[in-house]
Design a protein around this motif. Structure first.
Motif, short mmCIF file in Angstrom:
data_model
loop_
_atom_site.label_atom_id
_atom_site.label_comp_id
_atom_site.label_asym_id
_atom_site.label_seq_id
_atom_site.Cartn_x
_atom_site.Cartn_y
_atom_site.Cartn_z
N GLY A 134 0.75 -1.14 0.15
CA GLY A 134 0.17 -0.03 -0.13
C GLY A 134 0.85 1.27 -0.07
O GLY A 134 0.25 2.45 -0.25
N ASP A 135 2.03 1.32 0.32
CA ASP A 135 2.77 2.22 0.59
C ASP A 135 3.27 2.78 -0.82
O ASP A 135 3.84 4.21 -1.05
N VAL A 136 3.34 2.13 -1.92
CA VAL A 136 3.66 2.46 -3.36
C VAL A 136 2.59 1.90 -4.27
O VAL A 136 1.92 0.79 -4.09
N SER A 137 1.89 3.02 -4.84
CA SER A 137 0.62 2.48 -5.89
C SER A 137 1.12 1.47 -6.96
O SER A 137 2.29 1.32 -7.51
N LEU A 138 0.15 0.50 -7.22
CA LEU A 138 0.36 -0.31 -8.23
C LEU A 138 0.65 0.40 -9.62
O LEU A 138 1.52 0.19 -10.29
N LYS A 139 0.10 1.40 -9.67
CA LYS A 139 0.27 2.46 -11.11
C LYS A 139 1.77 2.73 -11.21
O LYS A 139 2.26 2.61 -12.10
N GLU A 140 2.35 3.13 -10.07
CA GLU A 140 3.56 3.62 -9.80
C GLU A 140 4.48 2.52 -10.15
O GLU A 140 5.48 2.70 -10.80
N MET A 141 4.19 1.21 -9.69
CA MET A 141 5.15 0.32 -9.69
C MET A 141 5.20 -0.34 -11.20
O MET A 141 5.99 -0.74 -11.82
N GLU A 142 3.99 -0.43 -11.82
CA GLU A 142 3.83 -1.00 -13.14
C GLU A 142 4.47 0.09 -13.95
O GLU A 142 5.03 -0.35 -15.22
N LYS A 143 4.20 1.38 -13.83
CA LYS A 143 5.25 2.45 -14.67
C LYS A 143 6.61 1.98 -14.48
O LYS A 143 7.47 1.89 -15.70
N LYS A 144 7.19 1.89 -13.51
CA LYS A 144 8.63 1.54 -13.08
C LYS A 144 9.10 0.30 -13.71
O LYS A 144 10.25 0.14 -14.34
N LYS A 145 8.14 -0.67 -13.79
CA LYS A 145 8.33 -1.93 -14.21
C LYS A 145 8.75 -1.73 -15.93
O LYS A 145 9.75 -2.49 -16.52
N ARG A 146 7.77 -0.95 -16.51
CA ARG A 146 7.97 -0.72 -18.08
C ARG A 146 9.41 -0.02 -18.40
O ARG A 146 9.91 -0.61 -19.03
N GLU A 147 9.49 0.94 -17.46
CA GLU A 147 10.83 1.56 -17.70
C GLU A 147 12.16 0.64 -17.48
O GLU A 147 12.99 0.40 -18.17
N LEU A 148 12.08 -0.18 -16.46
CA LEU A 148 13.29 -1.17 -16.08
C LEU A 148 13.35 -2.39 -17.51
O LEU A 148 14.33 -2.70 -17.84
N GLU A 149 12.26 -2.87 -17.81
CA GLU A 149 12.22 -3.66 -18.98
C GLU A 149 12.63 -3.26 -20.40
O GLU A 149 13.28 -3.66 -21.07
N GLN A 150 12.52 -1.89 -20.58
CA GLN A 150 12.54 -1.30 -21.73
C GLN A 150 14.30 -0.99 -21.47
O GLN A 150 15.08 -1.24 -22.78
N LYS A 151 15.05 -0.73 -20.28
CA LYS A 151 16.32 -0.40 -20.31
C LYS A 151 17.10 -1.61 -20.07
O LYS A 151 18.33 -1.57 -20.60
N PHE A 152 16.66 -2.49 -19.42
CA PHE A 152 17.53 -3.70 -19.03
C PHE A 152 17.22 -5.12 -19.30
O PHE A 152 17.96 -6.06 -19.43
N CYS A 153 15.77 -5.37 -19.58
CA CYS A 153 15.44 -6.71 -19.81
C CYS A 153 14.10 -6.76 -20.63
O CYS A 153 13.51 -5.87 -20.67
N SER A 154 13.69 -8.14 -20.97
CA SER A 154 12.54 -8.36 -21.68
C SER A 154 11.42 -8.45 -20.76
O SER A 154 11.70 -8.61 -19.53
N GLN A 155 10.36 -8.27 -21.34
CA GLN A 155 9.07 -8.50 -20.69
C GLN A 155 8.94 -9.80 -19.95
O GLN A 155 9.40 -10.67 -20.28
N GLY A 156 8.25 -10.01 -18.70
CA GLY A 156 8.41 -11.32 -17.95
C GLY A 156 9.37 -11.26 -16.99
O GLY A 156 9.37 -12.03 -16.45
N LYS A 157 10.70 -10.30 -17.22
CA LYS A 157 11.77 -10.51 -16.18
C LYS A 157 11.41 -9.66 -14.73
O LYS A 157 12.23 -9.97 -14.05
N ILE A 158 10.32 -9.00 -14.79
CA ILE A 158 9.79 -8.64 -13.54
C ILE A 158 8.39 -8.87 -13.24
O ILE A 158 7.42 -8.68 -14.24
N GLN A 159 8.12 -9.42 -11.96
CA GLN A 159 6.69 -9.97 -11.80
C GLN A 159 6.38 -8.96 -10.43
O GLN A 159 7.14 -8.90 -9.36
N LEU A 160 5.34 -8.42 -10.45
CA LEU A 160 4.83 -7.74 -9.18
C LEU A 160 3.75 -8.77 -8.49
O LEU A 160 2.92 -9.29 -9.04
#
Length: 215
Positions: A134-160
């Motif tokens: 609850g301390d970090v919104s799902l929307k914020e985490m999903e945004k960060k997930k997309r940023e990291l996948e674009q920069k460092f890894c493919s989709q599926g490498k980060i699971q929330l």
């Protein structure tokens, strides 16, 4: 091929929040095991405020003793010099090349991991399993997930992974001990007994410095 969760941290001391997160992710992802790996010499924290590695390792061993899915590894404590997650994951990959590793992390780690040492080498050797609280919104985490996948890894490498909102930290536990307040139900009973036996955290920094001098 095994699916192994990696639970890193200073564990100064280990508490119920660590164990609940590890079990929650293990169940959610159907992992075969979770390996707790206490940090040796962290480059992110002041070592003067952290108990020696072997002491923190022993507290983890005491805490997880009753869970057959949990195991504690001393590889970072035994390693000389600063501890880096990418080195640990590369070492595990070299020894267990057929296994799949899930690096278990909180929301704070997801938001800062791109500033860690060699993050691209972290993602190349594991899947990041990040807890959604609850301390970090799902929307914020999903945004960060997309940023990291674009920069460092493919989709599926980060699971929330949805997780409970727990307001407990090792810092707060040390403060409560210093204030002679109860930490029951925040820390496993065996760990509490060990802390009391050793007199850890009772006086600010003094127990740490004393143990470092004798180690």
């Amino acid at each position: 091929m095994r699916r192994i969760g990696i639970m890193g941290g200073t564990f100064n001391p280990i508490h119920m929040g660590h164990m609940m997160l590890a079990e929650w992710v293990r169940d959610a992802l159907r992992l075969d095991a979770v390996w707790f790996i206490p940090t040796g010499s962290s480059y992110m924290k002041d070592s003067r405020e952290i108990l020696p590695g072997r002491e923190r390792l022993h507290m983890v061993e005491l805490a997880i003793r009753d869970n057959p899915f949990f195991e504690c590894l001393d590889m970072e404590v035994a390693r000389e010099g600063r501890t880096y997650s990418y080195e640990t994951l590369e070492q595990l990959r070299a020894v267990y090349p057929k296994d799949i590793f899930y690096f278990i992390a909180g929301a704070d780690c997801l938001l800062t991991i791109d500033s860690w040492k060699n993050p691209e080498r972290i993602f190349s050797n594991c899947i990041l399993a990040a807890a959604v609280r609850g301390d970090v919104s799902l929307k914020e985490m999903e945004k960060k997930k997309r940023e990291l996948e674009q920069k460092f890894c493919s989709q599926g490498k980060i699971q929330l992974i949805p997780f409970l909102q727990l307001e407990v930290s090792s810092t707060e536990i040390r403060q409560r001990i210093l204030q002679k307040r109860s930490i029951r139900y925040l820390v496993p009973d065996r760990v509490i007994a060990y802390i009391e036996e050793k007199g850890y955290y009772c006086e600010k920094d003094e127990s740490v410095e004393k143990d470092q001098e004798s180690s």
